[in-house]
Design a protein around this motif. Sequence first.
Motif, PDB file in Angstrom:
ATOM      1  N   PRO A   1      -0.604  -8.381   2.425  1.00  0.00           N
ATOM      2  CA  PRO A   1       0.755  -8.942   2.572  1.00  0.00           C
ATOM      3  C   PRO A   1       1.789  -7.997   1.964  1.00  0.00           C
ATOM      4  CG  PRO A   1      -0.435 -10.074   0.819  1.00  0.00           C
ATOM      5  CD  PRO A   1      -1.419  -9.154   1.467  1.00  0.00           C
ATOM      6  N   ALA A   2       2.618  -7.397   2.822  1.00  0.00           N
ATOM      7  CA  ALA A   2       3.617  -6.434   2.343  1.00  0.00           C
ATOM      8  C   ALA A   2       4.918  -6.571   3.117  1.00  0.00           C
ATOM      9  CB  ALA A   2       3.075  -5.014   2.459  1.00  0.00           C
ATOM     10  N   LYS A   3       5.233  -7.801   3.546  1.00  0.00           N
ATOM     11  CA  LYS A   3       6.489  -8.008   4.264  1.00  0.00           C
ATOM     12  C   LYS A   3       7.659  -7.868   3.293  1.00  0.00           C
ATOM     13  CE  LYS A   3       4.671 -10.983   7.908  1.00  0.00           C
ATOM     14  NZ  LYS A   3       4.758 -12.314   8.561  1.00  0.00           N
ATOM     15  N   SER A   4       8.642  -7.102   3.711  1.00  0.00           N
ATOM     16  CA  SER A   4       9.768  -6.844   2.822  1.00  0.00           C
ATOM     17  C   SER A   4      10.915  -6.263   3.624  1.00  0.00           C
ATOM     18  CB  SER A   4       9.353  -5.863   1.714  1.00  0.00           C
ATOM     19  OG  SER A   4      10.465  -5.480   0.933  1.00  0.00           O
ATOM     20  N   ARG A   5      12.105  -6.379   3.074  1.00  0.00           N
ATOM     21  CA  ARG A   5      13.260  -5.721   3.677  1.00  0.00           C
ATOM     22  C   ARG A   5      13.247  -4.228   3.384  1.00  0.00           C
ATOM     23  NH1 ARG A   5      18.402  -9.205   1.933  1.00  0.00           N
ATOM     24  NH2 ARG A   5      19.424  -7.792   3.399  1.00  0.00           N
ATOM     25  N   ARG A   6      12.469  -3.817   2.406  1.00  0.00           N
ATOM     26  CA  ARG A   6      12.327  -2.388   2.105  1.00  0.00           C
ATOM     27  C   ARG A   6      11.307  -1.793   3.066  1.00  0.00           C
ATOM     28  NH1 ARG A   6      10.807  -3.298  -3.944  1.00  0.00           N
ATOM     29  NH2 ARG A   6      10.411  -5.380  -3.113  1.00  0.00           N
ATOM     30  N   TRP A   7      11.744  -0.825   3.870  1.00  0.00           N
ATOM     31  CA  TRP A   7      10.902  -0.310   4.957  1.00  0.00           C
ATOM     32  C   TRP A   7       9.634   0.367   4.463  1.00  0.00           C
ATOM     33  CZ3 TRP A   7      10.126   4.840   4.390  1.00  0.00           C
ATOM     34  CH2 TRP A   7      11.091   5.577   3.682  1.00  0.00           C
ATOM     35  N   TYR A   8       9.606   0.864   3.214  1.00  0.00           N
ATOM     36  CA  TYR A   8       8.441   1.618   2.753  1.00  0.00           C
ATOM     37  C   TYR A   8       7.325   0.724   2.235  1.00  0.00           C
ATOM     38  CZ  TYR A   8      11.025   1.000  -1.646  1.00  0.00           C
ATOM     39  OH  TYR A   8      11.723   0.469  -2.706  1.00  0.00           O
ATOM     40  N   LEU A   9       7.597  -0.551   1.946  1.00  0.00           N
ATOM     41  CA  LEU A   9       6.521  -1.434   1.468  1.00  0.00           C
ATOM     42  C   LEU A   9       5.494  -1.756   2.552  1.00  0.00           C
ATOM     43  CD1 LEU A   9       8.032  -3.935  -1.117  1.00  0.00           C
ATOM     44  CD2 LEU A   9       6.740  -1.839  -1.485  1.00  0.00           C
ATOM     45  N   PRO A  10       5.895  -2.046   3.807  1.00  0.00           N
ATOM     46  CA  PRO A  10       4.870  -2.202   4.845  1.00  0.00           C
ATOM     47  C   PRO A  10       4.016  -0.954   5.032  1.00  0.00           C
ATOM     48  CG  PRO A  10       6.948  -3.130   5.600  1.00  0.00           C
ATOM     49  CD  PRO A  10       7.238  -2.425   4.315  1.00  0.00           C
ATOM     50  N   LEU A  11       4.603   0.230   4.859  1.00  0.00           N
ATOM     51  CA  LEU A  11       3.820   1.458   4.946  1.00  0.00           C
ATOM     52  C   LEU A  11       2.832   1.571   3.782  1.00  0.00           C
ATOM     53  CD1 LEU A  11       6.606   3.958   6.059  1.00  0.00           C
ATOM     54  CD2 LEU A  11       4.737   3.052   7.445  1.00  0.00           C
ATOM     55  N   PHE A  12       3.243   1.117   2.602  1.00  0.00           N
ATOM     56  CA  PHE A  12       2.322   1.085   1.468  1.00  0.00           C
ATOM     57  C   PHE A  12       1.172   0.115   1.738  1.00  0.00           C
ATOM     58  CE2 PHE A  12       1.304  -1.085  -2.646  1.00  0.00           C
ATOM     59  CZ  PHE A  12       0.540  -0.059  -3.184  1.00  0.00           C
ATOM     60  N   GLY A  13       1.483  -1.032   2.343  1.00  0.00           N
ATOM     61  CA  GLY A  13       0.428  -1.974   2.713  1.00  0.00           C
ATOM     62  C   GLY A  13      -0.547  -1.367   3.706  1.00  0.00           C
ATOM     63  N   TYR A  14      -0.017  -0.567   4.643  1.00  0.00           N
ATOM     64  CA  TYR A  14      -0.907   0.088   5.612  1.00  0.00           C
ATOM     65  C   TYR A  14      -1.828   1.088   4.915  1.00  0.00           C
ATOM     66  CZ  TYR A  14      -2.568   3.003   9.405  1.00  0.00           C
ATOM     67  OH  TYR A  14      -3.381   3.705  10.257  1.00  0.00           O
ATOM     68  N   ILE A  15      -1.311   1.790   3.918  1.00  0.00           N
ATOM     69  CA  ILE A  15      -2.149   2.746   3.188  1.00  0.00           C
ATOM     70  C   ILE A  15      -3.346   2.029   2.546  1.00  0.00           C
ATOM     71  CG2 ILE A  15      -2.206   4.203   1.119  1.00  0.00           C
ATOM     72  CD1 ILE A  15       0.577   5.175   1.818  1.00  0.00           C
ATOM     73  N   LEU A  16      -3.089   0.884   1.925  1.00  0.00           N
ATOM     74  CA  LEU A  16      -4.187   0.116   1.316  1.00  0.00           C
ATOM     75  C   LEU A  16      -5.199  -0.321   2.373  1.00  0.00           C
ATOM     76  CD1 LEU A  16      -2.357  -2.191  -1.257  1.00  0.00           C
ATOM     77  CD2 LEU A  16      -3.947  -0.343  -1.770  1.00  0.00           C
ATOM     78  N   ASP A  17      -4.694  -0.838   3.496  1.00  0.00           N
ATOM     79  CA  ASP A  17      -5.588  -1.320   4.549  1.00  0.00           C
ATOM     80  C   ASP A  17      -6.389  -0.178   5.168  1.00  0.00           C
ATOM     81  OD1 ASP A  17      -4.667  -3.907   4.159  1.00  0.00           O
ATOM     82  OD2 ASP A  17      -3.050  -3.682   5.604  1.00  0.00           O
TER      83      ASP A  17
END
Length: 513
Positions: free
Chosen positions: A468-484
């Motif tokens: 779960p990395a939903k955010s208005r900050r565009w780089y947090l979903p990318l950080f979530g993808y790195i973990l996945d």
Amino acid sequence: MEAKRFYGAGPRTFLALVPENPQDSDADLSDDDPVEDPDYLPSPTEESGETSFESMDEEEVASTSSSSQPPSKKKRRKGKNSLKTVSLDELQDTPDPSLPGAKNGRRRLWLREDIETFQVLDSSFNPPDAVKTPFQYFQTLFTVEMIKYITEQTNLYSAQELGDPISTSPEEIEKFLAMLLFMGVVSFPAIDDYWHHELRFSVIADIMPRRRLKLLRRFIHFNDTQQCDGTPDRFYKIRPLFDMLRQQCLLIPSTYQHSVDEVMVAYKGTRAGSLRQYIANKPDKWGRASSSGIIHDFLLYQGASTFFNVALTEQEEALLLGAKLVTTLCKTITLPRLSVVFCDNYFTSFDLVQNLHENLGIRCIGTVRSNRMGGATLKTDKELMKEGRGAFDYRSAEGLLAVKWFDNKCVSLLSSAAGITPLSSVKRWSKEANTKIAVPCPSLIPAYNQHMGGIDLSDMLVHMYKTPAKSRRWYLPLFGYILDLCISNAWLVYKRDCSLLNETPLPLKRCAI
């Protein structure tokens, strides 16, 4: 960048999720967007600044010009007021040196001849002394150095914002990451629910208080934003983490079959800038994976400045953007002359297949659009459909093979690795016979179908237990993808080692937690 520069003519649309300014998206961080419907697809008229339909086929152009009224002057754009339709047959019959079928001022000579099939060696891997734990495999990708780096940048950013750092530690960041991975497997409607007295989930709630988790999520950072002035990198805030992960992925031994395809990271915020776009029929970055689904290399797309840190030759500069991407990703293949690359019609062109073979020694098979086949004159779709299911036509030139095959519809391919013979067959459903029947096909078709799905397999595994990395900050979903991605790659390597030692691997869900 114009769409024709990337795709040429075609009905597909393309998504670019890139920030307009890498310094954006840090204001009002505590007020993230509420959770929205993940299946929502915006229509082209809802937000013209966010949706980009970059090309349409000839039938759409014809219907638009005949049935719709001319746009008003306010909606017209300079230099784009008219569309001209030219048939492909006319192009192929014109001996113009500028056409795709011409080389050095001469028309390319296409002959009805097959090419020799390239025999790909079977991949072999040295078995390990023992199978490590799933967490140890994860640590080979998401390393201790990455955790220390995140700790430093988070403390630095919190000190810049608050005047005093939040004083986190690598051990606390590890716990924070573990909680995110648990939340991807055991999903609650809201983060607060994990601590609610009626729903309390002790596995997460006992690790860290809710307020501390939210504080870390509020200030987690991956680069010094005060040092990004003037950088051409629009992914500045997340780039160091991707670079560190890429170096670890390159160390994983791969098969000799590689696939190149696009990978998308969903984002519904408004802080990615005016370059936020939408792709129809797709779940963004590009990646290279082996046929096993392991991602070995990737490249973040950011428009015209995608290759700001990549050295390209003059010949590579002249390629379309899609061909540049494939060529750049293929440069990290360890044994290029033993390898075959598979890609779809997003990327394939005659120039790409020829460039890979001549300059890198890499063979290639890919589906291709009719206007990027190098001028090959094959039978029309109607002619093949009259011959029946399984009909095909082919031509070869300069060691490359162009094929058109009729299955449910006509599909075109370019190949420098496999030819027509030996003919094989695929099982397809027949309405007339009410059963599956054998449909004849050239030998390059099964090879493409078998090895093209590496990226799709990785993408499927990434989305099974998404962090779960939903955010208005565009780089947090990318950080979530790195973990996945670390979880997916680690599990595939772990599964491969178990197979080499004849052990039964744990399922992905167990490894993710």
